[in-house]
Design an enzyme around this catalytic site. Structure first.
Site: not given
Length: 310
Positions: A19, A147, A213, A252, A254, A271, A273, A277
């Site tokens: 990443e 990611s 992205y 964050r 998911d 999961e 994070n 980002g």
């Protein structure tokens, strides 16, 4: 100018994980935002070079903004160095970072507090190559990447040798989970409060690295157009994950929501994070903006909540 606005903030960015490019974009935007708030900002492109990092941190800044993503920067390694140096840093500490980076351990810990998670197993690369370790459809993913790097979906009728066909450079441990049909949701947490629920609509396929992205790779619907009960439960679970794992600052989480099931029964945690980002298409800053929190103000809030964890 107030005293806090004269703080020297060093932004760690880059790193050596898959990443790296995302981190460089996040770090550059964060540095610009903090400078606009009056902080004295320097950026450090982190390499796999501990003496070089120590030299770049001499003299020590007041605060580190850790904008690294993936292995080495998000998994407790860099956090341990900064704790040793006694330099306050943003986001979570060593333990929460290490736990959260390992998707299998995260699920194991959170299942003890009632978190609904997808059935799955951790298998070796050779076991996955030898045959279906669970009945398809299922998802194959690295245990400790972010990611959506390396994520594959194996559907009924697909060849189980998917790892061999397109290469697998993510280690010998592979997380294999039952595929959950339905919709992709994500919830940002700031402090101990959920920001919003976003539904992610990939332009094609599923929400992989490209969808995250690439320009036009996905559409973000914030707030998600879902029943209030499902939104409330997703936000509750995101805060529960943040608190149970001992996260700090922002995170964050998911989820997948199987909307063919009644009520909240189709909601599953995927999961977390702990260093989301901060690119132009990143979800947590977008959710903060929906709550009236400007990008630069979000970055400043994170800096002001930085600390050592020992």
């Amino acid at each position: 100018m107030s005293e806090q606005r004269r703080k020297h903030v060093a932004v760690l960015m880059g790193g050596w994980s898959a990443e790296r490019d995302v981190s460089l974009v996040s770090g550059a935007r964060i540095a610009e935002a903090l400078a606009s708030k009056g902080y004295r900002v320097t950026t450090i492109d982190v390499q796999r070079d501990l003496p070089g990092l120590l030299a770049a941190l001499t003299p020590a800044p007041d605060v580190i903004f850790n904008a690294l993503h993936g292995r080495g920067g998000e998994d407790g390694v860099t956090q341990g160095v900064l704790d040793y140096l006694r330099i306050p840093y943003t986001h979570s500490g060593v333990l929460a970072s290490a736990l959260s980076m390992d998707k299998a351990l995260t699920k194991r810990v959170l299942s003890t507090v009632g978190m609904p998670v997808a059935d799955g197993v951790v298998a070796s690369r050779d076991e996955v190559l030898a045959g279906h370790v669970i009945a398809p459809p299922y998802v194959v993913k690295p245990v400790d990447e972010g990611s959506s790097v390396g994520v594959r979906i194996v559907r009924a009728g697909d060849n189980h040798t998917i790892l061999a066909e397109d290469g697998w450079i993510y280690g010998e441990r592979v997380l294999v989970e039952s595929f959950i049909p339905g919709r992709e949701l994500t919830v940002g947490v700031m402090g101990d409060k959920a920001l919003a629920v976003t539904e992610i609509l990939p332009a094609q396929g599923f929400y992989d690295y490209t969808a995250k992205y690439a320009d036009g790779g996905s559409v973000h619907v914030c707030p998600a157009r879902i029943p209030a009960a499902v939104a409330e439960e997703a936000m509750r679970l995101a805060v529960l994950a943040h608190q149970t794992l001992g996260c700090s600052g922002v995170s964050r989480s998911d989820f997948r929501w199987d909307d063919s099931k009644d009520g909240i029964g189709g909601l599953y945690f995927l999961e977390i994070n702990v260093q989301p980002g901060f690119t132009p298409v990143s979800l947590l800053p977008e959710q903060a903006a929906a709550r009236g929190i400007a990008y630069a103000d979000l970055c400043a809030w994170i800096v002001e909540h930085a600390r050592c964890h020992v």
